[in-house]
Design a protein around this motif. Structure first.
Motif, PDB file in Angstrom:
ATOM      1  N   ASP A 178       0.841  -1.195   0.000  1.00  0.00           N
ATOM      2  CA  ASP A 178       0.000   0.000   0.000  1.00  0.00           C
ATOM      3  C   ASP A 178       0.875   1.243   0.000  1.00  0.00           C
ATOM      4  O   ASP A 178       1.989   1.227   0.530  1.00  0.00           O
ATOM      5  N   PRO A 179       0.406   2.332  -0.597  1.00  0.00           N
ATOM      6  CA  PRO A 179       1.203   3.568  -0.597  1.00  0.00           C
ATOM      7  C   PRO A 179       1.587   3.985   0.821  1.00  0.00           C
ATOM      8  O   PRO A 179       0.738   4.071   1.710  1.00  0.00           O
ATOM      9  N   GLY A 180       2.879   4.182   1.041  1.00  0.00           N
ATOM     10  CA  GLY A 180       3.355   4.606   2.350  1.00  0.00           C
ATOM     11  C   GLY A 180       3.357   3.525   3.404  1.00  0.00           C
ATOM     12  O   GLY A 180       3.589   3.815   4.585  1.00  0.00           O
ATOM     13  N   GLU A 181       3.108   2.278   3.033  1.00  0.00           N
ATOM     14  CA  GLU A 181       3.042   1.194   4.016  1.00  0.00           C
ATOM     15  C   GLU A 181       4.380   1.026   4.733  1.00  0.00           C
ATOM     16  O   GLU A 181       5.445   1.022   4.114  1.00  0.00           O
ATOM     17  N   ARG A 212       6.804   0.347  -4.761  1.00  0.00           N
ATOM     18  CA  ARG A 212       5.498   0.088  -5.372  1.00  0.00           C
ATOM     19  C   ARG A 212       5.295  -1.399  -5.671  1.00  0.00           C
ATOM     20  O   ARG A 212       4.164  -1.850  -5.795  1.00  0.00           O
ATOM     21  N   THR A 213       6.402  -2.139  -5.801  1.00  0.00           N
ATOM     22  CA  THR A 213       6.319  -3.582  -6.029  1.00  0.00           C
ATOM     23  C   THR A 213       7.440  -4.270  -5.277  1.00  0.00           C
ATOM     24  O   THR A 213       8.589  -3.832  -5.348  1.00  0.00           O
ATOM     25  N   LEU A 214       7.107  -5.315  -4.544  1.00  0.00           N
ATOM     26  CA  LEU A 214       8.117  -6.156  -3.916  1.00  0.00           C
ATOM     27  C   LEU A 214       8.140  -7.481  -4.675  1.00  0.00           C
ATOM     28  O   LEU A 214       7.112  -8.147  -4.798  1.00  0.00           O
ATOM     29  N   VAL A 215       9.312  -7.836  -5.193  1.00  0.00           N
ATOM     30  CA  VAL A 215       9.473  -9.047  -5.982  1.00  0.00           C
ATOM     31  C   VAL A 215      10.350 -10.031  -5.219  1.00  0.00           C
ATOM     32  O   VAL A 215      11.472  -9.691  -4.824  1.00  0.00           O
ATOM     33  N   ALA A 269      12.856  -4.381  -3.959  1.00  0.00           N
ATOM     34  CA  ALA A 269      11.837  -3.356  -3.735  1.00  0.00           C
ATOM     35  C   ALA A 269      11.932  -2.370  -4.890  1.00  0.00           C
ATOM     36  O   ALA A 269      12.869  -1.572  -4.970  1.00  0.00           O
ATOM     37  N   LEU A 270      10.974  -2.443  -5.805  1.00  0.00           N
ATOM     38  CA  LEU A 270      10.974  -1.639  -7.019  1.00  0.00           C
ATOM     39  C   LEU A 270      10.115  -0.397  -6.866  1.00  0.00           C
ATOM     40  O   LEU A 270       9.077  -0.426  -6.176  1.00  0.00           O
ATOM     41  N   LYS A 271      10.506   0.650  -7.537  1.00  0.00           N
ATOM     42  CA  LYS A 271       9.720   1.886  -7.535  1.00  0.00           C
ATOM     43  C   LYS A 271       8.664   1.901  -8.638  1.00  0.00           C
ATOM     44  O   LYS A 271       7.860   2.818  -8.709  1.00  0.00           O
ATOM     45  N   ILE A 324       1.933  -8.791 -10.748  1.00  0.00           N
ATOM     46  CA  ILE A 324       2.515 -10.126 -10.704  1.00  0.00           C
ATOM     47  C   ILE A 324       1.391 -11.147 -10.539  1.00  0.00           C
ATOM     48  O   ILE A 324       0.602 -11.067  -9.583  1.00  0.00           O
ATOM     49  N   PRO A 325       1.283 -12.089 -11.465  1.00  0.00           N
ATOM     50  CA  PRO A 325       0.180 -13.065 -11.395  1.00  0.00           C
ATOM     51  C   PRO A 325       0.205 -13.863 -10.100  1.00  0.00           C
ATOM     52  O   PRO A 325       1.267 -14.167  -9.551  1.00  0.00           O
ATOM     53  N   ARG A 326      -0.956 -14.205  -9.635  1.00  0.00           N
ATOM     54  CA  ARG A 326      -1.106 -15.072  -8.485  1.00  0.00           C
ATOM     55  C   ARG A 326      -1.291 -16.501  -8.965  1.00  0.00           C
ATOM     56  O   ARG A 326      -1.547 -16.753 -10.144  1.00  0.00           O
ATOM     57  N   GLY A 327      -1.143 -17.453  -8.064  1.00  0.00           N
ATOM     58  CA  GLY A 327      -1.205 -18.857  -8.437  1.00  0.00           C
ATOM     59  C   GLY A 327      -2.341 -19.598  -7.743  1.00  0.00           C
ATOM     60  O   GLY A 327      -3.234 -18.996  -7.141  1.00  0.00           O
TER      61      GLY A 327
END
Length: 221
Positions: free
Chosen positions: A30-33, A41-44, A135-137, A142-145
């Protein structure tokens, strides 16, 4: 040099492939989490890609007899990739404090709490492991399974452990260590955890026994 504008899952996969690594899931905080680098914005989540991971890893300069070769290699490879992408590399080691990789994996929708309470991944089963996260900006979807346990009627993981250390109540670590000290426990040390190997998804995953033996030795020191 930062290359942040054109990153896609396909481009990230192409950068990871030469290192025998792959994307094992991810999500959008979430924004600012709290708990993530600013602007994430994305954790891979990143882990080994098979076949080939272990021969590749053991041929790297970190495999030099000094402590923690796997962690040192992970820091080098993912750290450099993060710099190239203007991202931040996060690791499941190096604490305390430790980053919450288990909850992150559950949040990804590609790994779940198994009947024996270990993480089970859609393609790696109970053999799943993470070498780090990026941790990407950028915002990536990302698809779920689908949880493999939903179609596993026999649940062999619940009864596989010869020491009775892994079951529906979770992991009795002392009982596991005691068993590994016995002659009967030597196959677990040399081939890897029987419960992890009993998972039908794990059975189809090309993880080498040498890798499992190495990690079992690290666990049972």
């Amino acid at each position: 040099m930062s290359e942040t504008s054109d990153i896609t899952l396909e481009a990230l996969a192409a950068r990871l492939a030469p290192h025998c690594l792959e994307v094992l899931g991810g999500f959008n905080p979430d924004p600012g989490e709290a708990g993530f680098p600013r602007g994430t914005r994305t954790l891979v989540l990143i882990g080994p890609a098979e076949p080939g991971y272990w021969p590749h890893l053991t041929a790297q300069p970190e495999w030099d007899g000094a402590p923690d070769p796997v962690d040192r290699w992970s820091r080098r490879v993912l750290g450099r990739l993060a710099c190239d992408l203007g991202a931040k590399a996060l690791f499941p080691f190096g604490g305390p404090p430790f980053y919450p990789f288990y909850p992150w994996a559950l949040r990804s929708g590609r790994a779940w709490d198994s009947p024996v309470r270990l993480l089970v991944h859609e393609s790696q089963g109970l053999m799943v492991s993470f070498r780090g996260a990026l941790a990407l900006k950028q915002h990536l979807t990302i698809p779920r399974g689908v949880k493999p346990c939903a179609s596993c009627a026999d649940a062999p993981c619940l009864t596989a452990c010869p020491a009775g250390a892994l079951g529906a109540d979770g992991y009795d670590v002392p009982a596991c260590h005691l068993y590994l000290d016995t002659p009967a426990g030597q196959p677990c040390l040399s081939r890897g955890c029987v419960t992890r190997r009993a998972c039908p998804v794990s059975a189809g995953y090309a993880r080498m026994e040498e890798q499992s033996a190495y990690h079992m030795r690290q666990f049972h020191r």
